[in-house]
Design an enzyme around this catalytic site. Sequence first.
Site, PDB file in Angstrom:
ATOM      1  N   ASN A   7       0.887  -1.335  -0.023  1.00  0.00           N
ATOM      2  CA  ASN A   7       0.042  -0.031   0.079  1.00  0.00           C
ATOM      3  C   ASN A   7       0.861   1.318   0.070  1.00  0.00           C
ATOM      4  O   ASN A   7       1.590   1.581   0.968  1.00  0.00           O
ATOM      5  CB  ASN A   7      -0.819   0.013   1.276  1.00  0.00           C
ATOM      6  CG  ASN A   7      -2.011   1.087   1.052  1.00  0.00           C
ATOM      7  OD1 ASN A   7      -1.759   1.990   0.370  1.00  0.00           O
ATOM      8  ND2 ASN A   7      -2.793   1.039   2.139  1.00  0.00           N
ATOM      9  N   LYS A  14       3.803   0.792   3.002  1.00  0.00           N
ATOM     10  CA  LYS A  14       3.200  -0.246   3.947  1.00  0.00           C
ATOM     11  C   LYS A  14       3.119  -1.754   3.260  1.00  0.00           C
ATOM     12  O   LYS A  14       2.692  -1.688   2.215  1.00  0.00           O
ATOM     13  CB  LYS A  14       1.759  -0.044   4.509  1.00  0.00           C
ATOM     14  CG  LYS A  14       1.500   1.146   5.396  1.00  0.00           C
ATOM     15  CD  LYS A  14       0.157   1.338   5.797  1.00  0.00           C
ATOM     16  CE  LYS A  14      -0.137   2.542   6.305  1.00  0.00           C
ATOM     17  NZ  LYS A  14      -1.691   3.108   6.324  1.00  0.00           N
ATOM     18  N   ARG A  92      -2.305  -2.028  -3.981  1.00  0.00           N
ATOM     19  CA  ARG A  92      -3.679  -1.222  -3.498  1.00  0.00           C
ATOM     20  C   ARG A  92      -3.782   0.096  -4.599  1.00  0.00           C
ATOM     21  O   ARG A  92      -2.732   0.679  -4.395  1.00  0.00           O
ATOM     22  CB  ARG A  92      -3.739  -0.968  -2.272  1.00  0.00           C
ATOM     23  CG  ARG A  92      -5.169  -0.240  -1.698  1.00  0.00           C
ATOM     24  CD  ARG A  92      -5.229   1.104  -1.285  1.00  0.00           C
ATOM     25  NE  ARG A  92      -6.530   1.072  -0.734  1.00  0.00           N
ATOM     26  CZ  ARG A  92      -7.079   0.721   0.278  1.00  0.00           C
ATOM     27  NH1 ARG A  92      -6.061   0.327   1.385  1.00  0.00           N
ATOM     28  NH2 ARG A  92      -8.184   0.989   0.640  1.00  0.00           N
ATOM     29  N   HIS A 181     -13.450   2.689  -0.994  1.00  0.00           N
ATOM     30  CA  HIS A 181     -13.457   1.870  -0.300  1.00  0.00           C
ATOM     31  C   HIS A 181     -13.852   0.470  -0.374  1.00  0.00           C
ATOM     32  O   HIS A 181     -14.163  -0.344   0.309  1.00  0.00           O
ATOM     33  CB  HIS A 181     -14.318   2.250   1.103  1.00  0.00           C
ATOM     34  CG  HIS A 181     -13.752   3.366   1.725  1.00  0.00           C
ATOM     35  ND1 HIS A 181     -14.641   4.441   2.101  1.00  0.00           N
ATOM     36  CD2 HIS A 181     -12.569   3.837   2.046  1.00  0.00           C
ATOM     37  CE1 HIS A 181     -13.924   5.378   2.983  1.00  0.00           C
ATOM     38  NE2 HIS A 181     -12.536   5.099   2.905  1.00  0.00           N
ATOM     39  N   HIS A 209     -18.390   2.326   6.165  1.00  0.00           N
ATOM     40  CA  HIS A 209     -16.887   2.372   6.450  1.00  0.00           C
ATOM     41  C   HIS A 209     -16.506   3.791   6.957  1.00  0.00           C
ATOM     42  O   HIS A 209     -16.629   4.758   6.255  1.00  0.00           O
ATOM     43  CB  HIS A 209     -16.183   2.048   5.112  1.00  0.00           C
ATOM     44  CG  HIS A 209     -14.621   1.915   5.292  1.00  0.00           C
ATOM     45  ND1 HIS A 209     -13.983   1.036   5.262  1.00  0.00           N
ATOM     46  CD2 HIS A 209     -13.733   3.084   5.536  1.00  0.00           C
ATOM     47  CE1 HIS A 209     -12.734   1.482   5.474  1.00  0.00           C
ATOM     48  NE2 HIS A 209     -12.520   2.736   5.581  1.00  0.00           N
ATOM     49  N   GLY A 211     -13.941   5.706   8.723  1.00  0.00           N
ATOM     50  CA  GLY A 211     -12.630   5.839   9.043  1.00  0.00           C
ATOM     51  C   GLY A 211     -12.480   7.414   8.877  1.00  0.00           C
ATOM     52  O   GLY A 211     -13.378   8.102   9.086  1.00  0.00           O
ATOM     53  N   ARG A 242     -13.128  16.391   5.369  1.00  0.00           N
ATOM     54  CA  ARG A 242     -13.841  16.665   4.331  1.00  0.00           C
ATOM     55  C   ARG A 242     -15.299  17.164   4.584  1.00  0.00           C
ATOM     56  O   ARG A 242     -15.959  16.293   5.435  1.00  0.00           O
ATOM     57  CB  ARG A 242     -13.797  15.349   3.228  1.00  0.00           C
ATOM     58  CG  ARG A 242     -12.568  14.968   2.768  1.00  0.00           C
ATOM     59  CD  ARG A 242     -12.510  13.731   1.666  1.00  0.00           C
ATOM     60  NE  ARG A 242     -11.348  13.472   1.486  1.00  0.00           N
ATOM     61  CZ  ARG A 242     -10.959  12.055   1.753  1.00  0.00           C
ATOM     62  NH1 ARG A 242     -11.982  11.203   1.819  1.00  0.00           N
ATOM     63  NH2 ARG A 242      -9.769  11.290   1.534  1.00  0.00           N
ATOM     64  N   GLY A 332     -12.054   2.469  11.739  1.00  0.00           N
ATOM     65  CA  GLY A 332     -11.810   3.192  12.892  1.00  0.00           C
ATOM     66  C   GLY A 332     -12.981   3.387  13.902  1.00  0.00           C
ATOM     67  O   GLY A 332     -13.219   2.789  14.973  1.00  0.00           O
ATOM     68  N   GLY A 334     -16.397   3.185  13.088  1.00  0.00           N
ATOM     69  CA  GLY A 334     -17.418   1.997  13.001  1.00  0.00           C
ATOM     70  C   GLY A 334     -17.174   0.662  13.805  1.00  0.00           C
ATOM     71  O   GLY A 334     -17.805   0.306  14.353  1.00  0.00           O
ATOM     72  N   GLU A 335     -15.689   0.358  13.970  1.00  0.00           N
ATOM     73  CA  GLU A 335     -15.408  -0.627  14.690  1.00  0.00           C
ATOM     74  C   GLU A 335     -15.272  -0.199  16.117  1.00  0.00           C
ATOM     75  O   GLU A 335     -15.524  -1.223  17.058  1.00  0.00           O
ATOM     76  CB  GLU A 335     -13.970  -1.113  14.468  1.00  0.00           C
ATOM     77  CG  GLU A 335     -14.142  -1.826  12.850  1.00  0.00           C
ATOM     78  CD  GLU A 335     -12.765  -2.157  12.479  1.00  0.00           C
ATOM     79  OE1 GLU A 335     -11.862  -2.215  13.063  1.00  0.00           O
ATOM     80  OE2 GLU A 335     -12.595  -2.129  11.031  1.00  0.00           O
ATOM     81  N   GLU A 386      -8.369  -5.215   4.615  1.00  0.00           N
ATOM     82  CA  GLU A 386      -8.029  -4.954   3.053  1.00  0.00           C
ATOM     83  C   GLU A 386      -7.079  -5.575   2.686  1.00  0.00           C
ATOM     84  O   GLU A 386      -6.865  -6.073   1.356  1.00  0.00           O
ATOM     85  CB  GLU A 386      -8.021  -3.295   2.914  1.00  0.00           C
ATOM     86  CG  GLU A 386      -9.286  -2.717   3.252  1.00  0.00           C
ATOM     87  CD  GLU A 386      -9.275  -1.189   3.537  1.00  0.00           C
ATOM     88  OE1 GLU A 386      -8.556  -0.608   4.552  1.00  0.00           O
ATOM     89  OE2 GLU A 386      -9.462  -0.419   2.680  1.00  0.00           O
TER      90      GLU A 386
HETATM   91  P1  ADP Z   1      -8.043   5.536   8.294  1.00  0.00           P
HETATM   92  O1  ADP Z   1      -9.078   5.907   7.121  1.00  0.00           O
HETATM   93  O2  ADP Z   1      -7.025   6.654   8.182  1.00  0.00           O
HETATM   94  O3  ADP Z   1      -7.389   4.239   7.799  1.00  0.00           O
HETATM   95  P2  ADP Z   1      -9.273   4.481  10.776  1.00  0.00           P
HETATM   96  O4  ADP Z   1     -10.165   3.480   9.842  1.00  0.00           O
HETATM   97  O5  ADP Z   1      -8.137   4.062  11.360  1.00  0.00           O
HETATM   98  O6  ADP Z   1      -8.626   5.536   9.573  1.00  0.00           O
HETATM   99  O7  ADP Z   1     -10.044   5.392  11.382  1.00  0.00           O
HETATM  100  C1  ADP Z   1      -9.576   6.791  11.755  1.00  0.00           C
HETATM  101  C2  ADP Z   1     -10.826   7.264  12.696  1.00  0.00           C
HETATM  102  O8  ADP Z   1     -11.280   6.454  13.722  1.00  0.00           O
HETATM  103  C3  ADP Z   1     -10.479   8.370  13.421  1.00  0.00           C
HETATM  104  O9  ADP Z   1     -11.481   9.492  13.460  1.00  0.00           O
HETATM  105  C4  ADP Z   1     -10.497   8.008  14.933  1.00  0.00           C
HETATM  106  O10 ADP Z   1     -10.799   9.189  15.824  1.00  0.00           O
HETATM  107  C5  ADP Z   1     -11.342   7.137  14.981  1.00  0.00           C
HETATM  108  N1  ADP Z   1     -11.254   6.140  16.121  1.00  0.00           N
HETATM  109  C6  ADP Z   1     -10.217   5.292  16.256  1.00  0.00           C
HETATM  110  N2  ADP Z   1     -10.327   4.520  17.491  1.00  0.00           N
HETATM  111  C7  ADP Z   1     -11.445   5.005  18.171  1.00  0.00           C
HETATM  112  C8  ADP Z   1     -11.973   4.874  19.298  1.00  0.00           C
HETATM  113  N3  ADP Z   1     -11.931   4.157  20.223  1.00  0.00           N
HETATM  114  N4  ADP Z   1     -13.359   5.673  19.458  1.00  0.00           N
HETATM  115  C9  ADP Z   1     -13.992   6.359  18.730  1.00  0.00           C
HETATM  116  N5  ADP Z   1     -13.281   6.723  17.351  1.00  0.00           N
HETATM  117  C10 ADP Z   1     -12.161   6.039  17.074  1.00  0.00           C
END
Ligand code: ADP
Length: 404
Positions: A7, A14, A92, A181, A209, A211, A242, A332, A334-335, A386
Site C-alpha cells: 500500500n 506499507k 492497492r 473503499h 466504512h 474511518g 472533508r 476506526g 465503525g469498529e 483490506e
Molecule cells: P484511516 O481511514 O486513516 O485508515 P481509521 O479507519 O483508522 O482511519 O479510522 C480513523 C478514525 O477512527 C479517527 O477519526 C479516529 O478518531 C477513529 N477512532 C479510532 N479509535 C476510536 C475509538 N476508540 N473511539 C472513537 N473513534 C475512534
Amino acid sequence: MKILVINSGSSTIKFKLYGAESGGLREEASGIVERIGEEVSYVRYRGRRGEIRYEAKVRDHEEGMAHVLKVLTDPEKGAIADPSEVVGVGHRVVHGGSEVTGAVVADERVERIIEKYSRMAPLHNPANLLGIRAAKKVFPRALHVAVFDTAFHSTIPEEAYLYAIPYEYYLKYGIRRYGFHGISYTYVCRRAAEILGRPLEQLRIIACHLGSGASVAAVKYGRCVDTSMGMTPLEGLVMGTRSGDIDPAIFYFLMKWEGLSADEVYELLNERSGLLGLSGISNDVRVLIEEWRKGNEAAGRALRVFAYRVRKYIGAYMAAMGGVDAIVFTAGIGEQSPLMRKLILSGLEELGIKLDDARNENPAAHGWVISSDDSKVKVLVVPTDEELVIAEETLRKVLELRKG
Ligand code: ADP
C-alpha cells in the site's frame, strides 16, 4: 509461495507478507517505510522471528522498496531467503475509473489507466503508481497485480452513478460517481454473510466504512447498487476533514465572498472541513467524544452532524434496495465507537433496527452481532481486512495464469 501486499502512499510504503498454503493465506510479516523523501526516514518490520527498526535516508519509493526487500530477507529475522519466493505482489490502487471492474495484472495498459485517473485522485494514484514501478524493479520475477478501490462499485446502475449535469461532460471527462473503499466493502460484506450464516446473494446490506475517510454502500444480493462517495472521495458523509455533501453553489459563493481561488476552495473542503472544520477542535472522533463529555458543545455538534448524515444515508439506501437485512459497521469509528453507532441508529426502531446496548458495548464478546434479538434488521461490527482481500485476489491471478 509468498504473496506480498503493498500500500504505497506519497511518503509511506506499507507492506504485508502472506504465505500461501493449502489451507489459505497466512500472515507472516508486515512493516512500513515512513517519511520517504524527508531528512530521516523510518523503517519498521515485524515478522515471526522478531522485529527490526532503524532510521535511514530513503530518497524515493525505489529506495523504500529496496528497504522492504532488505528487512524481508534479513538473515536473522527476515521471512524469506530470496526475492524469488514472492510469486505475486498485490498493489492497492485507489482510482481505476470505469475501465477496471476487478483485480488486474499491473501491465503498461493498467499503469496508463492509473495515470489517467490521477487527476481525480491526485493524492493517491500517483503514489500508488510509484509503488508499482518500484516494486517491479525490486521483485522482477513476481506477478504484479493491481487491486482497485473503485472496482467493487462497477455494478452501480446508471441512474445511481450519473450526475444531473449536461451529459456531454460524462462523455468528455468521465464525470460520474465511482465510489471508493471497495476493497474494504468486499471483505466486510463477505464476513457479514459468514457471521449470519446466510449466502451473500440473499442479503441486502448497508455497509458503513467510517474511518478518517468515510462512506456508505448499498449492496444488494452481492452487488453494489449505490455508494456515497462520488467522482472523488469528497462527496457523501461528513469525514475527518472533508465536508461530504454540500450545496454545490457554496463553492461559487466561497470563491466570491472570501476571494478564494478554485484550488483554495477545493483544499478548504478536503482538508479543513468535516469534523475538524465544524468543531474547530479536531478531526479525531476520540478527541471529540472526550471534549463532548467535558461539556464542549462544539464537539457534540460536529458528532451529531456526522451521525445524522450516516442515518440519512441508511434511510436512503433502504429505499434504494426496497429494504435492508443487515447494517455493517467497519473502520476506526465503525469498529471502535459504541457511542457513534448508537447515535447513528437511534430513532430507527420503527424501521426494524434495534441495537442491544450490551452487545454494542462489546461486539467481539457477542459474535459481532449487536442488534437485539427482536430487531428485524441485523446490525454487525466487522473489523475490516483490506490486505487480505488484496492478497487473495493476487493469489487468484497467479494461479489463473499458471493454469492458463
Ligand atoms: P484511516 O481511514 O486513516 O485508515 P481509521 O479507519 O483508522 O482511519 O479510522 C480513523 C478514525 O477512527 C479517527 O477519526 C479516529 O478518531 C477513529 N477512532 C479510532 N479509535 C476510536 C475509538 N476508540 N473511539 C472513537 N473513534 C475512534
